[in-house]
Design an enzyme around this catalytic site. Structure first.
Site, PDB file in Angstrom:
ATOM      1  N   GLY A   1      31.983  -9.759  76.986  1.00  0.00           N
ATOM      2  CA  GLY A   1      32.076 -11.208  76.946  1.00  0.00           C
ATOM      3  C   GLY A   1      33.331 -11.663  76.232  1.00  0.00           C
TER       4      GLY A   1
ATOM      5  N   ASN B   1      25.563  -4.971  75.361  1.00  0.00           N
ATOM      6  CA  ASN B   1      26.455  -6.115  75.190  1.00  0.00           C
ATOM      7  C   ASN B   1      26.529  -6.451  73.705  1.00  0.00           C
ATOM      8  OD1 ASN B   1      26.126  -9.660  75.838  1.00  0.00           O
ATOM      9  ND2 ASN B   1      27.998  -8.493  75.742  1.00  0.00           N
TER      10      ASN B   1
ATOM     11  N   GLN C   1      24.617 -15.697  88.058  1.00  0.00           N
ATOM     12  CA  GLN C   1      23.595 -15.706  87.018  1.00  0.00           C
ATOM     13  C   GLN C   1      22.755 -16.969  87.117  1.00  0.00           C
ATOM     14  OE1 GLN C   1      23.983 -16.362  82.617  1.00  0.00           O
ATOM     15  NE2 GLN C   1      23.423 -14.196  82.531  1.00  0.00           N
TER      16      GLN C   1
ATOM     17  N   ALA D   1      29.958 -19.772  79.731  1.00  0.00           N
ATOM     18  CA  ALA D   1      30.063 -21.170  80.138  1.00  0.00           C
ATOM     19  C   ALA D   1      31.484 -21.679  79.968  1.00  0.00           C
ATOM     20  CB  ALA D   1      29.101 -22.024  79.314  1.00  0.00           C
TER      21      ALA D   1
ATOM     22  N   PRO E   1      28.657 -13.535  81.951  1.00  0.00           N
ATOM     23  CA  PRO E   1      28.817 -14.956  82.258  1.00  0.00           C
ATOM     24  C   PRO E   1      29.089 -15.734  80.972  1.00  0.00           C
ATOM     25  CG  PRO E   1      26.776 -14.071  83.178  1.00  0.00           C
ATOM     26  CD  PRO E   1      27.309 -13.049  82.238  1.00  0.00           C
TER      27      PRO E   1
ATOM     28  N   LYS F   1      19.036 -10.225  81.708  1.00  0.00           N
ATOM     29  CA  LYS F   1      19.745 -10.117  80.437  1.00  0.00           C
ATOM     30  C   LYS F   1      18.986 -10.885  79.363  1.00  0.00           C
ATOM     31  CE  LYS F   1      24.192 -10.826  78.147  1.00  0.00           C
ATOM     32  NZ  LYS F   1      25.494 -11.503  78.179  1.00  0.00           N
TER      33      LYS F   1
ATOM     34  N   CYS G   1      20.340 -17.180  76.185  1.00  0.00           N
ATOM     35  CA  CYS G   1      21.068 -18.325  75.626  1.00  0.00           C
ATOM     36  C   CYS G   1      20.447 -18.762  74.291  1.00  0.00           C
ATOM     37  CB  CYS G   1      21.054 -19.490  76.604  1.00  0.00           C
ATOM     38  SG  CYS G   1      21.985 -20.920  76.019  1.00  0.00           S
TER      39      CYS G   1
END
Length: 380
Positions: A239, A215, A80, A28, A26, A153, A111
């Site tokens: 990503g 990741n 998510q 933004a 995901p 995550k 985040c």
């Protein structure tokens, strides 16, 4: 042209087979329904929507409700969720179950943005082990009646002195998550420097009953195969590597199948992809907002190609589909895919001290919900 040498691992997210074992992270402002559809045309995998905040969902914020649009072709529909309050998280997941809004829930504890961490959310939250466990438990229990799998995550930790990923993996596993994913950077690193893949290997040794996904710094199919080989992870989360390169998922599918990875597209082929992206964004947002939203993608799509600075600037200011068509017509469609188009892309920035609530590091067992950390907007 690359040829894969690694057999693909089997990956299941609850009842869903993920083949190849590839997940779109995901992002933004990026992984809306238009971009997910575009990427999904190139290969199978799991494609996750932008971050949705549990409070905004429960309160039916209009922007958030539009963000959870899924294309009929998306199976499973993957959402998510961000949250800091077990009660709100549970209510959000019950809403998803009762209204059939998604088939898979991924929880965001990674985040690193200061406006999130300064209130104890995102990558700051796993330090509070009890609270972290209560939030995961609330989501899993609310999802159980519908058989919706929940994944989690997170990052390595807040900084090098306060790592949380092994505890987070153990707790998520114990509370019923069906998989965990590690972005192998600390919050202090943000997106800078190099991801520490050895942490993924340690997490894989620590979490043994559910899949562990890796990741960080996957910019090519070869990177994905190398991560699996070096860490033993069960799948990869991609990503920034796919920004301006939705065909990366085609490359990943070929690599994990042991087939030659196709050559990169010509500029003419990129122009076709760019035009389709514009059409999909227009369908989702309308032409004005859709074409303006495409502007952020232009430098990524054109990276390394012989496109003059004036033309690049015009692409970055495009406003209509007609204007876009004129600009695309001015490109050299025969230009071959540039060798220097690979490598890091998107935001990188520099390391920075993580801003935390006062006294946040005093007691990792404190399960108090951080004040003011519930966000009323989605997307990061």
């Amino acid at each position: 042209m690359e040829t894969a040498t690694l057999a693909k691992p089997a990956l299941r997210i609850g009842p869903y087979a993920v083949d190849p074992p590839v997940v779109l992270a995901p992002m933004a402002g990026i992984t809306n329904v238009a971009f997910r559809r575009l990427c999904g045309q190139y290969g199978a995998g799991l494609y996750v929507c932008e971050m949705i905040t549990s409070r905004a969902l429960v309160e039916r914020d209009a922007t958030t409700m539009h963000m959870i649009t899924f294309d009929p072709s998306e199976q499973p529909r993957s959402m998510q969720l961000y949250g800091v309050d077990p009660a709100t998280m549970g209510a959000a997941v019950r809403m998803i179950v009762e209204e059939n809004l998604a088939d898979h829930i991924d929880m965001n504890f990674g985040c690193p943005v200061p406006k999130v961490t300064r209130k104890g959310g995102g990558a700051a939250l796993p330090f509070k082990r009890r609270l972290f466990g209560e939030i995961v438990r609330a989501a899993v229990r609310a999802a159980e009646p519908a058989g919706i799998p929940v994944t989690v995550k997170f990052r390595i930790g807040i900084n090098d002195e306060h790592t949380t990923y092994l505890d987070a993996g153990r707790i998520a596993e114990a509370e019923g998550a069906v998989a965990v994913a590690l972005h192998a950077r600390t919050a202090a690193q943000r997106y800078s420097g190099q991801a520490d893949w050895s942490a993924i290997a340690r997490l894989k040794e620590h979490v043994t009953s559910i899949p562990v996904l890796g990741n960080g710094d996957i910019f090519s199919a070869a990177d994905a195969l190398r991560m699996v080989a070096e860490t033993g992870c069960d799948g990869v989360v991609v990503g920034r590597g796919c920004l301006g390169r939705p065909w990366l998922f085609r490359d990943l599918q070929a690599a994990f199948a042991g087939q030659p990875v196709p050559d990169g597209p010509s500029l003419g082929e990129v122009a076709v992809v760019l035009r389709q992206h514009a059409e999909l964004l227009t369908e989702h947002y309308g032409e004005d907002k859709g074409v303006r939203d495409l502007r952020k993608h232009m430098a990524w799509y054109l990276r390394g190609f012989p496109v003059g600075s004036e033309l690049r600037q015009r692409f970055a200011m495009v406003s209509t589909l007609t204007e876009l068509d004129d600009l695309l017509g001015g490109l050299d469609h025969t230009a071959e895919f540039p060798a220097d188009a690979d490598g890091p892309r998107g935001r990188q920035g520099s390391p920075a001290k993580v801003v935390l609530p006062e006294g946040w590091l005093n007691d990792p067992e404190d399960a108090t919900v951080p004040a003011g950390a519930e966000l009323m907007h989605s997307g990061g």
